[in-house]
Design an enzyme around this catalytic site. Structure first.
Site, PDB file in Angstrom:
ATOM      1  N   LYS A  84       0.630  -0.959   0.717  1.00  0.00           N
ATOM      2  CA  LYS A  84      -0.049   0.099   0.084  1.00  0.00           C
ATOM      3  C   LYS A  84       1.302   1.518  -0.111  1.00  0.00           C
ATOM      4  O   LYS A  84       1.809   1.372   0.958  1.00  0.00           O
ATOM      5  CB  LYS A  84      -0.639  -0.272   1.664  1.00  0.00           C
TER       6      LYS A  84
HETATM    7  O1  G3P Z   1      -7.593   1.864   5.890  1.00  0.00           O
HETATM    8  C1  G3P Z   1      -8.469   3.273   4.955  1.00  0.00           C
HETATM    9  C2  G3P Z   1      -9.445   3.927   5.334  1.00  0.00           C
HETATM   10  O2  G3P Z   1     -10.735   2.386   5.187  1.00  0.00           O
HETATM   11  C3  G3P Z   1      -9.880   4.141   6.710  1.00  0.00           C
HETATM   12  O3  G3P Z   1     -11.441   4.563   7.092  1.00  0.00           O
HETATM   13  O4  G3P Z   1     -12.832   5.238   8.643  1.00  0.00           O
HETATM   14  O5  G3P Z   1      -9.993   5.848   9.127  1.00  0.00           O
HETATM   15  O6  G3P Z   1     -11.417   7.372   7.214  1.00  0.00           O
HETATM   16  P1  G3P Z   1     -11.266   5.568   8.075  1.00  0.00           P
END
Ligand code: G3P
Length: 223
Positions: A84
């Site tokens: 990633k």
């Molecule tokens: O892994 C990246 C993403 O899915 C993070 O989500 O909820 O932290 O915006 P969030």
């Protein structure tokens, strides 16, 4: 649409894998830090818990030479690992290099179709389009997903659109409608996808009627 669980918690991964509906796992530095164990150890345990699944593990440097070193190290840990990479200039350069080497990449922190175009041109395996963080700004996060799916289709890129920052089941419904290839979500959201009040009340009624009639699937002799 494939389902990935977005977590660094091995127990959450095992739970989702048990249902037989899990295609992969995404992690990020925040989730790995929260898991409280070593990076390599956590990622390898996740790979083992999801045989054949696609497991994203993120580099943390922001300059190309160090990012390349980190990417080569991470990808050497297990064949299921996808590296990633954040959408920055050195990150896109890294994705081009890794793509030439046949190493799978997941370009993260993508918010616009313009950024997605750069990731696709560099040969990203996945373009991680964040929706929840954009919704938080009172802007429709799913709009960029729709544009990116269309962009990938129109120009025939090999990249797949991965919807990330999923906060509720409606995001999943909208990701399906947009034709996204993958959605990654916390275990809590996968659990919410199971629920419907009519499923619960319907099952309750079926079982009550069955029991009232004194029926059994098995012959008394086989029980
Ligand atoms: O892994 C990246 C993403 O899915 C993070 O989500 O909820 O932290 O915006 P969030």
């Amino acid at each position: 649409m494939r389902i990935f669980v977005d977590t660094g918690d091995i127990n959450e991964v095992k739970q989702a894998a048990e249902w037989g509906i899990l295609d992969g796992v995404t992690t990020n530095p925040t989730l790995i830090a929260k898991a409280g164990k070593g990076f390599r150890e956590t990622v390898l345990a996740i790979c083992e818990a999801v045989p054949g699944g696609d497991i994203s593990a993120e580099v943390v440097a922001t300059d190309y030479p160090t990012m390349l070193k980190e990417a080569m190290e991470i990808s050497s840990w297990h064949p299921q690992i996808t590296v990633k990479v954040p959408l920055i200039k050195d990150g896109i350069k890294l994705v081009s290099t890794l793509s030439d080497k046949g190493i799978r990449t997941n370009v993260t922190l993508v918010f616009t179709v313009g950024q997605a175009l750069l990731a696709a041109k560099a040969g990203a395996t996945y373009i991680s389009n964040f929706v929840g963080r954009v919704d938080d700004l009172n802007i429709d996060g799913m709009a960029a997903v729709e544009e990116t799916v269309q962009m990938v289709d129109t120009y025939g890129f090999d990249s797949e659109v991965l919807v990330a920052s999923v906060r509720h089941p409606l995001h999943v419904t909208q990701a399906i409608a947009a034709g996204a290839h993958v959605a990654t979500m916390p275990l809590k959201i996968i659990e919410m996808l199971f629920h419907h009040p009519l499923t619960d009340s319907g099952l309750e009624r079926f079982l009550a009627d069955w029991n009232k009639a004194g029926l059994s699937i098995f012959d008394k002799a086989t029980v």
